[in-house]
Scaffold this motif. Structure first.
Motif, PDB file in Angstrom:
ATOM      1  N   GLU A 190      38.947  32.148  49.292  1.00  0.00           N
ATOM      2  CA  GLU A 190      39.358  30.678  48.878  1.00  0.00           C
ATOM      3  C   GLU A 190      40.912  30.789  48.584  1.00  0.00           C
ATOM      4  N   GLY A 191      41.692  31.202  49.350  1.00  0.00           N
ATOM      5  CA  GLY A 191      43.134  31.270  48.796  1.00  0.00           C
ATOM      6  C   GLY A 191      43.729  32.343  48.118  1.00  0.00           C
ATOM      7  N   GLN A 192      42.645  33.288  47.542  1.00  0.00           N
ATOM      8  CA  GLN A 192      43.004  34.517  46.616  1.00  0.00           C
ATOM      9  C   GLN A 192      43.047  35.666  47.373  1.00  0.00           C
ATOM     10  N   LEU A 193      43.973  36.582  47.249  1.00  0.00           N
ATOM     11  CA  LEU A 193      43.865  38.071  47.869  1.00  0.00           C
ATOM     12  C   LEU A 193      43.376  39.129  46.698  1.00  0.00           C
ATOM     13  N   TYR A 194      42.511  39.911  47.168  1.00  0.00           N
ATOM     14  CA  TYR A 194      41.839  40.945  46.281  1.00  0.00           C
ATOM     15  C   TYR A 194      42.220  42.415  46.965  1.00  0.00           C
ATOM     16  N   ARG A 195      42.774  43.138  46.065  1.00  0.00           N
ATOM     17  CA  ARG A 195      42.835  44.650  46.284  1.00  0.00           C
ATOM     18  C   ARG A 195      41.726  45.485  45.584  1.00  0.00           C
ATOM     19  N   GLN A 213      40.810  50.581  40.374  1.00  0.00           N
ATOM     20  CA  GLN A 213      41.504  49.284  40.257  1.00  0.00           C
ATOM     21  C   GLN A 213      40.819  48.238  40.993  1.00  0.00           C
ATOM     22  N   PHE A 214      40.796  46.773  40.479  1.00  0.00           N
ATOM     23  CA  PHE A 214      40.293  45.836  41.159  1.00  0.00           C
ATOM     24  C   PHE A 214      41.042  44.794  40.773  1.00  0.00           C
ATOM     25  N   ALA A 215      41.767  43.941  41.558  1.00  0.00           N
ATOM     26  CA  ALA A 215      42.890  42.941  41.098  1.00  0.00           C
ATOM     27  C   ALA A 215      43.013  41.889  42.251  1.00  0.00           C
ATOM     28  N   ARG A 216      43.065  40.815  41.485  1.00  0.00           N
ATOM     29  CA  ARG A 216      43.335  39.414  42.204  1.00  0.00           C
ATOM     30  C   ARG A 216      44.932  38.955  42.081  1.00  0.00           C
ATOM     31  N   PHE A 217      45.244  38.604  43.417  1.00  0.00           N
ATOM     32  CA  PHE A 217      46.407  37.971  43.625  1.00  0.00           C
ATOM     33  C   PHE A 217      46.318  36.459  43.861  1.00  0.00           C
ATOM     34  N   PRO A 277      48.553  33.487  45.343  1.00  0.00           N
ATOM     35  CA  PRO A 277      49.835  33.091  45.718  1.00  0.00           C
ATOM     36  C   PRO A 277      50.565  31.823  45.236  1.00  0.00           C
ATOM     37  N   GLY A 278      49.645  31.203  44.533  1.00  0.00           N
ATOM     38  CA  GLY A 278      50.407  30.036  43.936  1.00  0.00           C
ATOM     39  C   GLY A 278      51.175  30.045  42.715  1.00  0.00           C
ATOM     40  N   THR A 279      50.982  31.321  41.890  1.00  0.00           N
ATOM     41  CA  THR A 279      51.668  31.771  40.741  1.00  0.00           C
ATOM     42  C   THR A 279      52.415  32.908  41.017  1.00  0.00           C
ATOM     43  N   GLY A 280      51.966  33.592  42.231  1.00  0.00           N
ATOM     44  CA  GLY A 280      52.914  35.040  42.395  1.00  0.00           C
ATOM     45  C   GLY A 280      52.521  36.094  41.568  1.00  0.00           C
ATOM     46  N   ARG A 281      51.260  36.068  40.787  1.00  0.00           N
ATOM     47  CA  ARG A 281      50.828  37.066  39.983  1.00  0.00           C
ATOM     48  C   ARG A 281      49.599  37.695  40.308  1.00  0.00           C
ATOM     49  N   TRP A 282      49.595  38.838  39.742  1.00  0.00           N
ATOM     50  CA  TRP A 282      48.107  39.898  39.670  1.00  0.00           C
ATOM     51  C   TRP A 282      47.481  39.635  38.734  1.00  0.00           C
ATOM     52  N   THR A 283      46.199  39.731  38.774  1.00  0.00           N
ATOM     53  CA  THR A 283      45.308  39.589  37.364  1.00  0.00           C
ATOM     54  C   THR A 283      44.317  40.599  37.605  1.00  0.00           C
ATOM     55  N   ASP A 284      44.313  41.666  36.628  1.00  0.00           N
ATOM     56  CA  ASP A 284      43.349  42.697  36.695  1.00  0.00           C
ATOM     57  C   ASP A 284      41.951  42.133  36.498  1.00  0.00           C
ATOM     58  N   LEU A 285      41.009  42.601  37.403  1.00  0.00           N
ATOM     59  CA  LEU A 285      39.499  42.264  36.987  1.00  0.00           C
ATOM     60  C   LEU A 285      38.853  43.429  36.805  1.00  0.00           C
ATOM     61  N   GLN A 286      37.361  43.166  36.793  1.00  0.00           N
ATOM     62  CA  GLN A 286      36.401  44.373  36.220  1.00  0.00           C
ATOM     63  C   GLN A 286      36.897  45.577  37.202  1.00  0.00           C
ATOM     64  N   PRO A 287      37.005  46.656  36.590  1.00  0.00           N
ATOM     65  CA  PRO A 287      37.286  47.777  37.458  1.00  0.00           C
ATOM     66  C   PRO A 287      35.989  48.486  38.389  1.00  0.00           C
ATOM     67  N   LEU A 288      36.224  48.908  39.379  1.00  0.00           N
ATOM     68  CA  LEU A 288      35.173  49.524  40.083  1.00  0.00           C
ATOM     69  C   LEU A 288      34.338  50.518  39.168  1.00  0.00           C
ATOM     70  N   PRO A 289      33.038  50.582  39.466  1.00  0.00           N
ATOM     71  CA  PRO A 289      32.023  51.595  38.536  1.00  0.00           C
ATOM     72  C   PRO A 289      32.736  52.934  38.683  1.00  0.00           C
ATOM     73  N   GLY A 290      33.453  53.125  39.648  1.00  0.00           N
ATOM     74  CA  GLY A 290      34.215  54.625  39.588  1.00  0.00           C
ATOM     75  C   GLY A 290      35.292  54.743  40.581  1.00  0.00           C
ATOM     76  N   PRO A 291      36.204  55.620  40.509  1.00  0.00           N
ATOM     77  CA  PRO A 291      37.404  55.663  41.508  1.00  0.00           C
ATOM     78  C   PRO A 291      36.903  55.802  42.989  1.00  0.00           C
ATOM     79  N   ARG A 292      37.622  54.973  43.915  1.00  0.00           N
ATOM     80  CA  ARG A 292      37.184  55.049  45.045  1.00  0.00           C
ATOM     81  C   ARG A 292      38.635  54.949  46.366  1.00  0.00           C
ATOM     82  N   SER A 293      38.557  55.595  47.165  1.00  0.00           N
ATOM     83  CA  SER A 293      39.489  55.417  48.335  1.00  0.00           C
ATOM     84  C   SER A 293      38.767  55.774  49.642  1.00  0.00           C
ATOM     85  N   SER A 294      39.785  55.393  50.756  1.00  0.00           N
ATOM     86  CA  SER A 294      39.033  55.585  51.963  1.00  0.00           C
ATOM     87  C   SER A 294      37.768  54.893  52.443  1.00  0.00           C
ATOM     88  N   HIS A 295      37.628  53.939  51.478  1.00  0.00           N
ATOM     89  CA  HIS A 295      36.468  52.942  51.707  1.00  0.00           C
ATOM     90  C   HIS A 295      36.845  51.949  52.329  1.00  0.00           C
TER      91      HIS A 295
END
Length: 542
Positions: free
Chosen positions: A306-311, A332-336, A338-356
């Motif tokens: 819905e127009g938002q980006l999530y990393r 880290q879990f965050a939402r970007f 595009p309308g404001t050009g800002r990142w917002t931190d969201l609730q972190p993942l239950p634990g660190p994770r990469s290569s997922h």
């Protein structure tokens, strides 16, 4: 045979040596070669001493320039120099040969070679303060050539001749005020093509070994590979600003977004080799736009809703290049926006994770696989799959029923209302071809048909649901589609550049873009190629 004697007319000589020129290319075994011939089809002339001592370098490969170890080679059909080391077919090769005082003019050869068959992978050469260089690109049905001299000055009014390894007459065109000229793509052959241009500087006088010269003549040969079928797949989009693999990518509202990734040489993990780039480009073309970035990360998915980006998660490298690796997965879990050009931190993942990997299905973000790295640990493999409701204002991470697998470097998408999880590496460091489905309604996992080809083809692959059909492809260089009854995979297209740790995204025109990644032969790439599925003739593969 096409002979380029016209280029030495200004030297006022017509001897055998003056009609020969150094040419660089890469043989079928990926080993660089240099010969001294009248054209690309003439490879058996002896090497003058100046040419036999040529220093050949590979540059523009996201690493320091590499001098190749060239040794004499004589075999049927070839006499020249060859390197025993194989190169990555990206960047470019170059050499400069000072032939010396030749009939009153100092003769200097510049030679270049662009090994990549994908025109979008041809880099801009590292410009020397002296000498000639060519930059190449394909625009529509034309090859665009720009000739520069003395660093970055356009060489105007120069005759550029296009030839090829099959011989025959060449085609010449003059450069304009920008040093640019164009040739029809139809003038090129499938295989090795070459360009030649000469520049005489009558102000560059001097003396060599007590003998004066009244001018300096530089002759440039620039060779490149071309494949018409592959060129037809070249995307209308510009390559990424840098070659990158293991990054996040998503399409939202007509824009392609990319985040982070690994740059530099493979298996070299450091702060310097983490990309801090976050940018976007319109699917209709144009240039890349830099956006406010978060932390440099690799091994993370980027998804759109819905127009938002999530990393989601990722890997951070805390060591400098050359130091012992100090790698840490993040939660880290965050939402970007595009309308404001800002990142917002969201609730972190239950634990660190990469290569997922991750996918959005009916407004729910699903995250599957990966591992958690922490410094010198071997990594803790993540068995659980988790989900987050992107449509809820008070969402929290929930744990799904445990999958019957542990994987990293896997692909995640969806089909028929179910989550699809493909391939990857197992906890035992084995590569898997298994495919699994998760049914949100029954909260259960089931196994699907194995992914085709070798297990290597499923390592770091990418998958995408386009118009209700599931597509996937990777290192094997083949794009597959899951059959409607989900019993088998159908081959529908081939990648022009084999790649893995890339991303498949929709191109907005009924096809897919294969974005960047690493090639088993070409190394990291920033190229984007279009996979057109409209006329694909499916072939079943099990």
């Amino acid at each position: 045979m096409f002979r380029l004697v016209v280029f030495v007319a200004s030297l006022a000589v017509a001897t055998t040596t003056a009609a020969h020129f150094p040419w660089l290319y890469v043989a079928d075994d990926s080993e660089p070669r240099l010969f001294f011939g009248e054209g690309l089809d003439h490879r058996e002339y002896h090497l003058p001493d100046a040419v036999a001592g040529a220093e050949v370098w590979q540059e523009a490969i996201d690493a320091p320039a590499l001098r190749l170890e060239m040794e004499p080679l004589e075999e049927e059909g070839f006499l020249g120099l060859a390197a025993s080391q194989q190169i990555e077919p990206r960047g470019f090769l170059r050499t400069t040969i000072d032939y010396g005082n030749y009939h009153g003019s100092r003769l200097i050869y510049d030679a270049q070679h662009f090994p990549a068959e994908n025109p979008e992978a041809w880099p801009e050469p590292v410009l020397a303060p002296e000498g000639l260089s060519a930059t190449l690109r394909v625009e529509g049905d034309q090859l665009v050539v720009v000739i520069l001299h003395s660093g970055a000055k356009p060489l105007t009014g120069a005759k550029v001749t296009l030839s090829n390894a099959e011989g025959g007459p060449g085609l010449s065109a003059a450069t304009d005020d920008n040093g640019s000229t164009r040739f029809s793509r139809a003038a090129m052959i499938d295989g090795l093509n070459g360009l030649m241009v000469m520049h005489v500087d009558k102000r560059a006088t001097g003396e060599i070994s007590g003998k004066g010269y009244a001018s300096t003549t530089r002759i440039l040969t620039a060779t490149f590979n071309y494949r018409s079928r592959e060129a037809a797949k070249v995307s209308a989009l510009q390559p990424l600003p840098q070659a990158v693999a293991s990054f996040g990518a998503a399409v939202s509202e007509g824009q392609l977004y990319v985040y982070g990734g690994h740059i530099g040489q493979a298996h070299d993990h450091s702060r310097e080799n983490l990309s801090g780039y976050f940018g976007r480009i319109s699917l209709d073309g144009g240039g890349w736009e830099s956006l406010p970035a978060g932390p440099p990360l690799q091994g993370l998915p980027l998804v759109a809703h819905e127009g938002q980006l999530y990393r989601v998660g990722g890997l951070d490298a805390r060591n400098a290049s050359g130091e012992e690796e100090d790698l840490h997965s993040v939660d880290q879990f965050a939402r970007f926006d595009p309308g404001t050009g800002r990142w917002t931190d969201l609730q972190p993942l239950p634990g660190p994770r990469s290569s997922h990997n991750a996918a959005v299905l009916n407004g729910i973000l699903y995250v599957v696989g990966g591992w958690a790295l922490a410094g010198d640990s071997d990594g803790e493999w993540q068995a659980g799959a988790i989900a987050y409701d992107l449509c809820s204002t008070d969402a929290a991470w929930i744990t799904l029923p445990e999958p019957p697998f542990k994987r990293r470097a896997l692909a995640v998408s969806h089909v028929d209302g179910q989550l699809a999880v493909l391939c990857g590496m197992t906890e035992e460091a084995q590569l898997s071809k298994q495919v699994f489905f998760y049914n949100p309604a029954s909260r259960s996992w089931s196994e699907g048909p194995d992914f085709p080809g070798s297990a290597f083809g499923g390592f770091g692959l990418s998958a995408w649901n386009l118009d209700g059909k599931l597509y996937a492809g990777g290192m094997e260089g083949v794009l597959y589609r899951l059959a409607e009854d989900r019993s088998e995979w159908e081959k529908v297209d081939e990648f022009q550049t084999k790649r893995f740790f890339h991303q498949l995204v929709p191109d907005g025109r009924g096809g897919l873009f294969a974005v960047a990644g690493a090639s088993p032969t070409a190394g990291h790439t920033g190229s984007i190629e279009r996979l057109d599925l409209v006329f694909a003739a499916p072939t079943a593969r099990r």
